[in-house]
Motif scaffolding. Structure first.
Motif, mmCIF file in Angstrom:
data_model
loop_
_atom_site.group_PDB
_atom_site.id
_atom_site.type_symbol
_atom_site.label_atom_id
_atom_site.label_comp_id
_atom_site.label_asym_id
_atom_site.label_seq_id
_atom_site.Cartn_x
_atom_site.Cartn_y
_atom_site.Cartn_z
ATOM 1 N N GLU A 213 12.569 85.446 49.998
ATOM 2 C CA GLU A 213 11.631 85.233 48.904
ATOM 3 C C GLU A 213 11.625 86.431 47.962
ATOM 4 O OE1 GLU A 213 7.789 84.433 50.458
ATOM 5 O OE2 GLU A 213 8.366 82.545 51.409
ATOM 6 N N TYR A 247 7.517 82.014 42.204
ATOM 7 C CA TYR A 247 8.586 82.905 42.642
ATOM 8 C C TYR A 247 9.787 82.094 43.119
ATOM 9 C CZ TYR A 247 6.723 81.843 47.322
ATOM 10 O OH TYR A 247 6.293 81.199 48.458
ATOM 11 N N VAL A 249 13.022 81.336 45.786
ATOM 12 C CA VAL A 249 13.409 81.409 47.204
ATOM 13 C C VAL A 249 14.880 81.056 47.331
ATOM 14 C CG1 VAL A 249 13.036 80.473 49.522
ATOM 15 C CG2 VAL A 249 11.090 80.811 47.978
#
Length: 254
Positions: A213, A247, A249
């Motif tokens: 991540e 975000y 990944v």
């Protein structure tokens, strides 16, 4: 400074002033409206809006590499009056000319004038601006001995100035313009840094067999990483969450 309480004649103006003072963008903060603004009647009963703006915490284990030119010098913040004037521009009547070329030229010149005014407030007296235009895309390349001040940590000051510059430009153009600010090729160097990070994190995902991540980042930076890894067949990239905490990944494919 990670949090600020700011007042303004409207909630939007208070938020925009806080963003510039924090050197960040709306995608990277949370906003708590403490008091809604009120115009009142004939000057009576008016009330300023008050907001609390907090910078989101970054994921400490996956920090994006930072392009560092020099230790940023401290500089005075743009005044609230200056920010409020810029924020108010889209709410006013637009100047509309029949010729798109004419309005684009006017928009660029007004934006350059605005940037020079901000630079003066930041005690930068050697700013020069070079313009590169390609239709609706306009890149303004800034040059100064105080480049680090204009960029800020991870480009936060530069990004805030870019947002405000876009507001100015589109006040004076009857064709929507995309404004990008760059200082000493920071954008290109930042892209290279993100691409290198993407490859390292993809290799880490394959090596460990676990997903990796990233910290929350703006959409255009996520796109850089998506594109950099688009040809790899051993991993998959997905964006997770909602702005301002969205975000990326990386997941290894078995």
């Amino acid at each position: 400074m990670n949090q600020i309480t700011q007042t303004g004649t409207t909630t939007e103006k208070a938020i925009s002033t806080a963003l510039v003072k924090l050197g960040t963008t709306i995608e990277q903060v949370t906003v708590n409206v403490l008091t809604e603004g009120k115009k009142g009647f004939l000057g009576f009963g008016s009330r300023l809006a008050e907001v609390q703006v907090t910078v989101k915490n970054e994921k400490p284990d996956e920090q994006v590499d930072e392009v560092v030119l020099a230790e940023p010098e401290s500089a005075p913040e743009p005044t609230e009056e200056q920010v409020e004037e810029v924020v108010a521009l889209p709410q006013q009547e637009s100047i509309v000319l029949e010729n798109n070329e004419s309005t684009r030229g006017l928009a660029v010149e007004e934006t350059k004038t605005y940037l020079k005014q901000v630079a003066t407030d930041m005690k930068i007296d050697d700013l020069t601006i070079h313009t590169v235009q390609d239709g609706k895309y306009v890149t303004l390349r800034l040059e100064s001995k105080k480049a680090a001040v204009l960029i800020g940590k991870r480009g936060q000051t530069l990004n805030a100035l870019q947002q405000l510059s876009q507001l100015v430009a589109n006040k004076y153009s009857n064709q929507f313009l995309m404004i990008q600010l760059d200082v000493e090729n920071y954008r290109e160097r930042r892209q290279e840094s993100l691409e290198q990070l993407a490859e390292r994190m993809a290799d880490k995902a394959i090596r460990t067999g676990k997903k990796v991540e990233f910290e929350p980042m703006p959409s255009y930076e996520r796109k850089v990483i998506h594109h950099a890894l688009s040809r790899r067949l051993d991993i998959e990239t997905v964006s997770v969450g909602t702005d301002p905490n969205r975000y990326l990944v990386i997941e290894p494919l078995k």
